[in-house]
Scaffold this motif. Structure first.
Motif, PDB file in Angstrom:
ATOM      1  N   GLY A  82       0.838  -1.191   0.000  1.00 56.27           N
ATOM      2  CA  GLY A  82       0.000   0.000   0.000  1.00 56.27           C
ATOM      3  C   GLY A  82       0.871   1.238   0.000  1.00 56.27           C
ATOM      4  O   GLY A  82       1.964   1.248   0.582  1.00 56.27           O
ATOM      5  N   HIS A  83       0.404   2.269  -0.674  1.00 56.69           N
ATOM      6  CA  HIS A  83       1.118   3.549  -0.718  1.00 56.69           C
ATOM      7  C   HIS A  83       0.139   4.634  -0.310  1.00 56.69           C
ATOM      8  O   HIS A  83      -1.060   4.542  -0.594  1.00 56.69           O
ATOM      9  CB  HIS A  83       1.633   3.843  -2.126  1.00 56.69           C
ATOM     10  N   TYR A  84       0.652   5.682   0.332  1.00 56.47           N
ATOM     11  CA  TYR A  84      -0.212   6.804   0.702  1.00 56.47           C
ATOM     12  C   TYR A  84       0.596   8.085   0.796  1.00 56.47           C
ATOM     13  O   TYR A  84       1.824   8.058   0.924  1.00 56.47           O
ATOM     14  CB  TYR A  84      -0.926   6.540   2.036  1.00 56.47           C
ATOM     15  N   ARG A  85      -0.124   9.187   0.701  1.00 55.13           N
ATOM     16  CA  ARG A  85       0.478  10.491   0.930  1.00 55.13           C
ATOM     17  C   ARG A  85      -0.596  11.487   1.327  1.00 55.13           C
ATOM     18  O   ARG A  85      -1.767  11.323   0.996  1.00 55.13           O
ATOM     19  CB  ARG A  85       1.265  10.976  -0.274  1.00 55.13           C
ATOM     20  N   PHE A  86      -0.171  12.497   2.046  1.00 51.87           N
ATOM     21  CA  PHE A  86      -1.067  13.561   2.489  1.00 51.87           C
ATOM     22  C   PHE A  86      -0.815  14.804   1.648  1.00 51.87           C
ATOM     23  O   PHE A  86       0.339  15.216   1.482  1.00 51.87           O
ATOM     24  CB  PHE A  86      -0.824  13.900   3.962  1.00 51.87           C
ATOM     25  N   VAL A  91       5.540  10.232  -0.528  1.00 56.38           N
ATOM     26  CA  VAL A  91       4.855   8.943  -0.561  1.00 56.38           C
ATOM     27  C   VAL A  91       5.436   8.033   0.525  1.00 56.38           C
ATOM     28  O   VAL A  91       6.652   7.950   0.701  1.00 56.38           O
ATOM     29  CB  VAL A  91       5.002   8.277  -1.943  1.00 56.38           C
ATOM     30  N   HIS A  92       4.547   7.357   1.257  1.00 49.49           N
ATOM     31  CA  HIS A  92       4.922   6.374   2.273  1.00 49.49           C
ATOM     32  C   HIS A  92       4.322   5.032   1.850  1.00 49.49           C
ATOM     33  O   HIS A  92       3.305   4.987   1.157  1.00 49.49           O
ATOM     34  CB  HIS A  92       4.377   6.778   3.639  1.00 49.49           C
ATOM     35  N   SER A  93       4.929   3.945   2.275  1.00 47.36           N
ATOM     36  CA  SER A  93       4.470   2.612   1.874  1.00 47.36           C
ATOM     37  C   SER A  93       4.345   1.696   3.078  1.00 47.36           C
ATOM     38  O   SER A  93       4.992   1.910   4.104  1.00 47.36           O
ATOM     39  CB  SER A  93       5.450   2.003   0.873  1.00 47.36           C
ATOM     40  N   PHE A  94       3.511   0.657   2.924  1.00 45.58           N
ATOM     41  CA  PHE A  94       3.324  -0.336   3.976  1.00 45.58           C
ATOM     42  C   PHE A  94       2.970  -1.675   3.342  1.00 45.58           C
ATOM     43  O   PHE A  94       2.383  -1.743   2.275  1.00 45.58           O
ATOM     44  CB  PHE A  94       2.236   0.100   4.971  1.00 45.58           C
ATOM     45  N   VAL A 120      -4.602   7.107  -1.231  1.00 46.12           N
ATOM     46  CA  VAL A 120      -4.161   5.737  -0.979  1.00 46.12           C
ATOM     47  C   VAL A 120      -4.269   4.949  -2.277  1.00 46.12           C
ATOM     48  O   VAL A 120      -5.247   5.090  -3.017  1.00 46.12           O
ATOM     49  CB  VAL A 120      -5.031   5.058   0.108  1.00 46.12           C
ATOM     50  N   TRP A 121      -3.270   4.086  -2.558  1.00 46.86           N
ATOM     51  CA  TRP A 121      -3.326   3.188  -3.698  1.00 46.86           C
ATOM     52  C   TRP A 121      -2.480   1.955  -3.389  1.00 46.86           C
ATOM     53  O   TRP A 121      -1.717   1.940  -2.426  1.00 46.86           O
ATOM     54  CB  TRP A 121      -2.874   3.884  -4.979  1.00 46.86           C
ATOM     55  N   PHE A 122      -2.631   0.904  -4.198  1.00 48.90           N
ATOM     56  CA  PHE A 122      -1.997  -0.379  -3.922  1.00 48.90           C
ATOM     57  C   PHE A 122      -1.280  -0.902  -5.155  1.00 48.90           C
ATOM     58  O   PHE A 122      -1.719  -0.674  -6.282  1.00 48.90           O
ATOM     59  CB  PHE A 122      -3.050  -1.403  -3.464  1.00 48.90           C
ATOM     60  N   GLU A 123      -0.208  -1.630  -4.892  1.00 47.67           N
ATOM     61  CA  GLU A 123       0.619  -2.199  -5.956  1.00 47.67           C
ATOM     62  C   GLU A 123       0.869  -3.668  -5.654  1.00 47.67           C
ATOM     63  O   GLU A 123       1.217  -4.027  -4.536  1.00 47.67           O
ATOM     64  CB  GLU A 123       1.949  -1.442  -5.999  1.00 47.67           C
ATOM     65  N   ASN A 124       0.685  -4.507  -6.676  1.00 45.95           N
ATOM     66  CA  ASN A 124       0.978  -5.930  -6.566  1.00 45.95           C
ATOM     67  C   ASN A 124       2.176  -6.216  -7.456  1.00 45.95           C
ATOM     68  O   ASN A 124       2.158  -5.879  -8.638  1.00 45.95           O
ATOM     69  CB  ASN A 124      -0.239  -6.751  -7.018  1.00 45.95           C
ATOM     70  N   THR A 125       3.237  -6.780  -6.878  1.00 47.36           N
ATOM     71  CA  THR A 125       4.423  -7.138  -7.647  1.00 47.36           C
ATOM     72  C   THR A 125       4.758  -8.601  -7.397  1.00 47.36           C
ATOM     73  O   THR A 125       4.331  -9.184  -6.401  1.00 47.36           O
ATOM     74  CB  THR A 125       5.642  -6.274  -7.234  1.00 47.36           C
ATOM     75  N   SER A 126       5.516  -9.169  -8.313  1.00 54.09           N
ATOM     76  CA  SER A 126       5.984 -10.544  -8.108  1.00 54.09           C
ATOM     77  C   SER A 126       7.468 -10.603  -8.407  1.00 54.09           C
ATOM     78  O   SER A 126       8.033  -9.712  -9.057  1.00 54.09           O
ATOM     79  CB  SER A 126       5.224 -11.522  -9.012  1.00 54.09           C
ATOM     80  N   ARG A 127       8.092 -11.671  -7.975  1.00 58.14           N
ATOM     81  CA  ARG A 127       9.531 -11.831  -8.221  1.00 58.14           C
ATOM     82  C   ARG A 127       9.821 -12.098  -9.686  1.00 58.14           C
ATOM     83  O   ARG A 127      10.956 -12.079 -10.109  1.00 58.14           O
ATOM     84  CB  ARG A 127      10.096 -12.917  -7.327  1.00 58.14           C
TER      85      ARG A 127
END
Length: 146
Positions: A82-86, A91-94, A120-127
């Motif tokens: 997850g990414h977010y910013r005010f 940008v901060h991530s979790f 807020v937004w989300f990113e899906n990554t794979s190896r």
């Protein structure tokens, strides 16, 4: 009934006020991102989000299924971040789900430490190099923090 001294009443009132202030500053809010089966709905509770609290993130991993696969041994070879910013700031991530390089990562949450607009937004990554996004079609999910 004996009459209480004004000093005792003042001390009791201050104690109640301090306890209420501490409870409100540590209260937990939530932002829920439901699965496609639940209509893709997104909701903040309460709305607007209260400044000074922490928003627990409840994210259905069924929202981002493009970049999946397991490693030998069954461990996930993918991660949802997850990414977010005010207010268009840094940008901060979790971590949200899947592989984490940190053992026992904390539950997804955002400290509501700034008044204004929270994106807020989300990113899906794979190896294997796959990348997919859940970002309200590039507009990000926007919430108000008051």
């Amino acid at each position: 009934m004996p009459r209480q001294s004004p000093r005792w009443c003042l001390a009791a009132a201050v104690a109640v006020l301090l306890a209420a202030t501490a409870a409100s500053s540590q209260s937990t809010s939530s932002i829920t991102f439901q699965s496609p089966a639940q209509g893709w709905s997104v909701a903040a509770s309460p709305n607007p989000l209260p400044f000074g609290s922490t928003a627990a993130i409840h994210y259905s991993v069924d929202r981002l299924t493009q970049c999946r696969g397991n490693l030998n041994g069954g461990a996930p070879g993918w991660t949802i971040t997850g990414h977010y910013r005010f207010n268009n700031g840094p940008v901060h991530s979790f971590w949200v789900a899947g592989f984490s390089s940190t053992p026992n990562p904390p539950a997804p949450a955002i400290p509501l430490s700034t008044h204004g607009t929270l994106a807020v937004w989300f990113e899906n990554t794979s190896r294997w190099g796959c990348q997919a996004w859940d970002s309200n079609f590039g507009n990000n999910y926007l919430f108000t923090v008051q």
